[in-house]
Design a protein around this motif. Structure first.
Motif, PDB file in Angstrom:
ATOM      1  N   TRP A  15       0.857  -1.186   0.000  1.00  0.00           N
ATOM      2  CA  TRP A  15       0.000   0.000   0.000  1.00  0.00           C
ATOM      3  C   TRP A  15       0.893   1.235   0.000  1.00  0.00           C
ATOM      4  CZ3 TRP A  15      -5.156  -0.164  -0.776  1.00  0.00           C
ATOM      5  CH2 TRP A  15      -5.830   1.074  -0.748  1.00  0.00           C
ATOM      6  N   GLY A  16       0.680   2.128  -0.988  1.00  0.00           N
ATOM      7  CA  GLY A  16       1.579   3.247  -1.208  1.00  0.00           C
ATOM      8  C   GLY A  16       1.899   4.068   0.017  1.00  0.00           C
ATOM      9  N   GLU A  17       0.881   4.522   0.732  1.00  0.00           N
ATOM     10  CA  GLU A  17       1.113   5.385   1.888  1.00  0.00           C
ATOM     11  C   GLU A  17       1.859   4.662   2.992  1.00  0.00           C
ATOM     12  OE1 GLU A  17      -1.324   8.434   4.870  1.00  0.00           O
ATOM     13  OE2 GLU A  17      -2.366   7.442   3.196  1.00  0.00           O
ATOM     14  N   GLU A  18       1.698   3.356   3.068  1.00  0.00           N
ATOM     15  CA  GLU A  18       2.342   2.609   4.142  1.00  0.00           C
ATOM     16  C   GLU A  18       3.842   2.447   3.917  1.00  0.00           C
ATOM     17  OE1 GLU A  18       0.055  -0.889   5.085  1.00  0.00           O
ATOM     18  OE2 GLU A  18      -1.776   0.290   5.234  1.00  0.00           O
ATOM     19  N   LEU A  19       4.292   2.738   2.710  1.00  0.00           N
ATOM     20  CA  LEU A  19       5.726   2.867   2.467  1.00  0.00           C
ATOM     21  C   LEU A  19       6.153   4.327   2.537  1.00  0.00           C
ATOM     22  CD1 LEU A  19       8.518   1.864   1.712  1.00  0.00           C
ATOM     23  CD2 LEU A  19       7.806   1.871  -0.694  1.00  0.00           C
ATOM     24  N   VAL A  20       5.397   5.201   1.896  1.00  0.00           N
ATOM     25  CA  VAL A  20       5.765   6.621   1.841  1.00  0.00           C
ATOM     26  C   VAL A  20       5.813   7.226   3.242  1.00  0.00           C
ATOM     27  CG1 VAL A  20       5.015   8.908   1.077  1.00  0.00           C
ATOM     28  CG2 VAL A  20       4.886   6.971  -0.492  1.00  0.00           C
ATOM     29  N   GLY A  21       4.824   6.915   4.082  1.00  0.00           N
ATOM     30  CA  GLY A  21       4.741   7.524   5.412  1.00  0.00           C
ATOM     31  C   GLY A  21       6.022   7.377   6.216  1.00  0.00           C
ATOM     32  N   PRO A  22       6.423   6.141   6.548  1.00  0.00           N
ATOM     33  CA  PRO A  22       7.656   6.004   7.337  1.00  0.00           C
ATOM     34  C   PRO A  22       8.910   6.378   6.559  1.00  0.00           C
ATOM     35  CG  PRO A  22       6.774   3.846   6.753  1.00  0.00           C
ATOM     36  CD  PRO A  22       5.739   4.853   6.365  1.00  0.00           C
ATOM     37  N   LEU A  23       8.919   6.120   5.239  1.00  0.00           N
ATOM     38  CA  LEU A  23      10.118   6.399   4.456  1.00  0.00           C
ATOM     39  C   LEU A  23      10.452   7.887   4.461  1.00  0.00           C
ATOM     40  CD1 LEU A  23      12.283   5.086   2.692  1.00  0.00           C
ATOM     41  CD2 LEU A  23      10.803   5.475   0.710  1.00  0.00           C
ATOM     42  N   GLU A  24       9.436   8.740   4.328  1.00  0.00           N
ATOM     43  CA  GLU A  24       9.689  10.180   4.354  1.00  0.00           C
ATOM     44  C   GLU A  24      10.209  10.623   5.723  1.00  0.00           C
ATOM     45  OE1 GLU A  24       6.690  11.836   0.882  1.00  0.00           O
ATOM     46  OE2 GLU A  24       6.094  12.059   2.985  1.00  0.00           O
ATOM     47  N   VAL A  25       9.724   9.983   6.792  1.00  0.00           N
ATOM     48  CA  VAL A  25      10.239  10.290   8.126  1.00  0.00           C
ATOM     49  C   VAL A  25      11.714   9.907   8.213  1.00  0.00           C
ATOM     50  CG1 VAL A  25      10.077   9.712  10.585  1.00  0.00           C
ATOM     51  CG2 VAL A  25       7.989  10.047   9.238  1.00  0.00           C
ATOM     52  N   PHE A  26      12.053   8.725   7.702  1.00  0.00           N
ATOM     53  CA  PHE A  26      13.453   8.274   7.747  1.00  0.00           C
ATOM     54  C   PHE A  26      14.343   9.179   6.900  1.00  0.00           C
ATOM     55  CE2 PHE A  26      11.508   3.756   8.087  1.00  0.00           C
ATOM     56  CZ  PHE A  26      11.171   3.987   9.413  1.00  0.00           C
ATOM     57  N   ASP A  27      13.859   9.552   5.727  1.00  0.00           N
ATOM     58  CA  ASP A  27      14.648  10.426   4.856  1.00  0.00           C
ATOM     59  C   ASP A  27      14.942  11.758   5.539  1.00  0.00           C
ATOM     60  OD1 ASP A  27      14.629   8.477   2.908  1.00  0.00           O
ATOM     61  OD2 ASP A  27      13.136   9.459   1.636  1.00  0.00           O
ATOM     62  N   ALA A  28      13.925  12.295   6.214  1.00  0.00           N
ATOM     63  CA  ALA A  28      14.095  13.587   6.884  1.00  0.00           C
ATOM     64  C   ALA A  28      15.124  13.515   8.007  1.00  0.00           C
ATOM     65  CB  ALA A  28      12.750  14.072   7.438  1.00  0.00           C
ATOM     66  N   ARG A  29      15.283  12.331   8.600  1.00  0.00           N
ATOM     67  CA  ARG A  29      16.264  12.156   9.677  1.00  0.00           C
ATOM     68  C   ARG A  29      17.639  11.767   9.145  1.00  0.00           C
ATOM     69  NH1 ARG A  29      15.164  14.479  14.145  1.00  0.00           N
ATOM     70  NH2 ARG A  29      16.681  13.098  15.177  1.00  0.00           N
ATOM     71  N   GLY A  30      17.739  11.590   7.831  1.00  0.00           N
ATOM     72  CA  GLY A  30      19.013  11.190   7.250  1.00  0.00           C
ATOM     73  C   GLY A  30      19.309   9.712   7.401  1.00  0.00           C
ATOM     74  N   TYR A  31      18.283   8.909   7.689  1.00  0.00           N
ATOM     75  CA  TYR A  31      18.474   7.467   7.800  1.00  0.00           C
ATOM     76  C   TYR A  31      18.738   6.870   6.417  1.00  0.00           C
ATOM     77  CZ  TYR A  31      16.436   7.494  12.541  1.00  0.00           C
ATOM     78  OH  TYR A  31      16.166   7.720  13.865  1.00  0.00           O
ATOM     79  N   ARG A  32      19.471   5.774   6.403  1.00  0.00           N
ATOM     80  CA  ARG A  32      19.711   5.035   5.167  1.00  0.00           C
ATOM     81  C   ARG A  32      18.775   3.840   5.117  1.00  0.00           C
ATOM     82  NH1 ARG A  32      25.866   3.697   5.456  1.00  0.00           N
ATOM     83  NH2 ARG A  32      25.434   3.797   7.698  1.00  0.00           N
ATOM     84  N   THR A  33      18.054   3.693   4.024  1.00  0.00           N
ATOM     85  CA  THR A  33      17.080   2.612   3.899  1.00  0.00           C
ATOM     86  C   THR A  33      17.484   1.663   2.777  1.00  0.00           C
ATOM     87  OG1 THR A  33      15.709   4.049   2.508  1.00  0.00           O
ATOM     88  CG2 THR A  33      15.118   3.882   4.830  1.00  0.00           C
ATOM     89  N   THR A  34      17.267   0.385   3.024  1.00  0.00           N
ATOM     90  CA  THR A  34      17.514  -0.664   2.046  1.00  0.00           C
ATOM     91  C   THR A  34      16.255  -1.504   1.942  1.00  0.00           C
ATOM     92  OG1 THR A  34      19.873  -0.745   2.582  1.00  0.00           O
ATOM     93  CG2 THR A  34      18.945  -2.669   1.476  1.00  0.00           C
ATOM     94  N   PHE A  35      15.893  -1.891   0.732  1.00  0.00           N
ATOM     95  CA  PHE A  35      14.669  -2.659   0.517  1.00  0.00           C
ATOM     96  C   PHE A  35      14.998  -4.124   0.254  1.00  0.00           C
ATOM     97  CE2 PHE A  35      14.009   1.702  -0.976  1.00  0.00           C
ATOM     98  CZ  PHE A  35      13.012   2.096  -0.100  1.00  0.00           C
ATOM     99  N   ILE A  36      14.107  -4.994   0.709  1.00  0.00           N
ATOM    100  CA  ILE A  36      14.267  -6.426   0.496  1.00  0.00           C
ATOM    101  C   ILE A  36      12.904  -7.041   0.226  1.00  0.00           C
ATOM    102  CG2 ILE A  36      14.102  -6.983   2.965  1.00  0.00           C
ATOM    103  CD1 ILE A  36      16.277  -9.140   2.462  1.00  0.00           C
ATOM    104  N   THR A  37      12.839  -7.983  -0.703  1.00  0.00           N
ATOM    105  CA  THR A  37      11.609  -8.707  -1.037  1.00  0.00           C
ATOM    106  C   THR A  37      11.898 -10.199  -0.971  1.00  0.00           C
ATOM    107  OG1 THR A  37      12.078  -8.667  -3.415  1.00  0.00           O
ATOM    108  CG2 THR A  37      10.779  -6.829  -2.523  1.00  0.00           C
ATOM    109  N   PRO A  38      10.872 -11.043  -0.987  1.00  0.00           N
ATOM    110  CA  PRO A  38      11.114 -12.480  -0.823  1.00  0.00           C
ATOM    111  C   PRO A  38      12.109 -13.089  -1.812  1.00  0.00           C
ATOM    112  CG  PRO A  38       8.818 -12.029  -0.407  1.00  0.00           C
ATOM    113  CD  PRO A  38       9.425 -10.731  -0.876  1.00  0.00           C
ATOM    114  N   PHE A  39      12.026 -12.674  -3.095  1.00  0.00           N
ATOM    115  CA  PHE A  39      12.926 -13.261  -4.095  1.00  0.00           C
ATOM    116  C   PHE A  39      13.699 -12.208  -4.888  1.00  0.00           C
ATOM    117  CE2 PHE A  39       9.792 -16.569  -3.279  1.00  0.00           C
ATOM    118  CZ  PHE A  39      10.612 -17.677  -3.102  1.00  0.00           C
ATOM    119  N   GLY A  40      13.739 -10.990  -4.384  1.00  0.00           N
ATOM    120  CA  GLY A  40      14.478  -9.946  -5.064  1.00  0.00           C
ATOM    121  C   GLY A  40      13.747  -9.312  -6.224  1.00  0.00           C
TER     122      GLY A  40
END
Length: 275
Positions: A15-40
């Protein structure tokens, strides 16, 4: 030193907002994010989550603003989600008990699992499980993901889970004890009142499941046991619960607040909120 967040996404639709919501918070704090899925495989947003005119049947109203739809589509169309890590490549699969040399294979499995989880724990400070209908298919009963969740809990590292992504927490457990990691914990999640009666769909498959295959609220009530609790907070606009190491978010409007609370956990030692 900036925090590093591992974000788990379904290959059958988030669900779009459920990624955008926390991701924008992390970006604003300068956090580094990495994505992972079951099979890449590259994750994709569920089409209704990009539609500001989509009426959520249980709530009887739109749940995505025009601005959020734009932000979610911009992220989904960008290259940021290209080339995620693969759980299948990073975390070994437990052998069947019918394996010809089960004891040796089990020893190899535990050796490889220990190395894999040590690598992940060394690289990331927190784990995020994004919601939507996709997690019903490939995250809820994903044993590789369960092992990663257990490793983060054992290491005392926080986990944020949203909506139906919380099911993976309920099913994650020690393979021998078989007790949910949520036993005795306080959590929120998608309540029965918010469940679809029809129209549960996924990315990449032409299949209308009808209602969700399981009511998350009932699973969470059972998983938390008599000393824990499920908090649906039906009738309240937002619902986010912190019971360390877990941060759980009910649905779409809770995504950004959940991200903000994870920041509080990581930076200020927050261990309890919302109950």
């Amino acid at each position: 030193m900036s925090k590093r967040i591992l974000v788990v996404l379904s290959e059958y639709g988030y669900w779009g907002e459920e990624l955008v919501g926390p991701l924008e918070v992390f970006d604003a704090r300068g956090y580094r994010t990495t994505f992972i899925t079951p099979f890449g495989k590259r994750p994709q947003a569920l089409p209704p989550s990009l539609d500001s005119e989509y009426i959520d049947p249980p709530l009887g109203r739109t749940v995505t603003s025009r601005d959020m739809a734009r932000r979610a589509r911009t992220l989904d169309d960008s290259s940021r989600l290209d080339h995620p890590l693969s759980l299948a490549e990073m975390v070994p699969e437990r052998p069947y008990y019918s394996a010809l040399n089960h004891l040796r294979e089990l020893e190899d499995y535990h050796r490889a699992l220990s190395a894999a989880t040590a690598e992940l724990l060394g690289a990331f400070d927190a784990l995020v499980l994004v919601g939507g209908s996709g997690p019903l298919v490939d995250l809820a009963n994903n044993e590789r993901l369960h092992e990663v969740i257990c490793a983060f809990v054992t290491a005392g590292k926080p986990i944020l889970a949203e909506c139906y992504g919380i099911a993976a927490l309920a099913f994650a457990r020690d393979y021998d004890q078989r007790t949910s990691l949520l036993w005795g914990k306080h959590v929120t999640g998608h309540p029965k009142e918010y469940d679809y009666k029809d129209g549960t769909g996924f990315v990449g498959v032409e299949f209308n499941m009808g209602p969700p295959p399981y009511p998350l609220e009932y699973i969470l009530r059972d998983a938390t046991g008599p000393e824990g609790a499920f908090h649906g907070n039906v009738g309240k606009e937002t619902s986010v619960i912190v019971d360390f190491p877990f941060v759980t978010a009910r649905s779409t409007p809770d995504s950004a607040p959940a991200g903000e609370l994870l920041v509080e956990v990581l930076e200020n030692g927050l261990t309890r909120h919302g109950w």
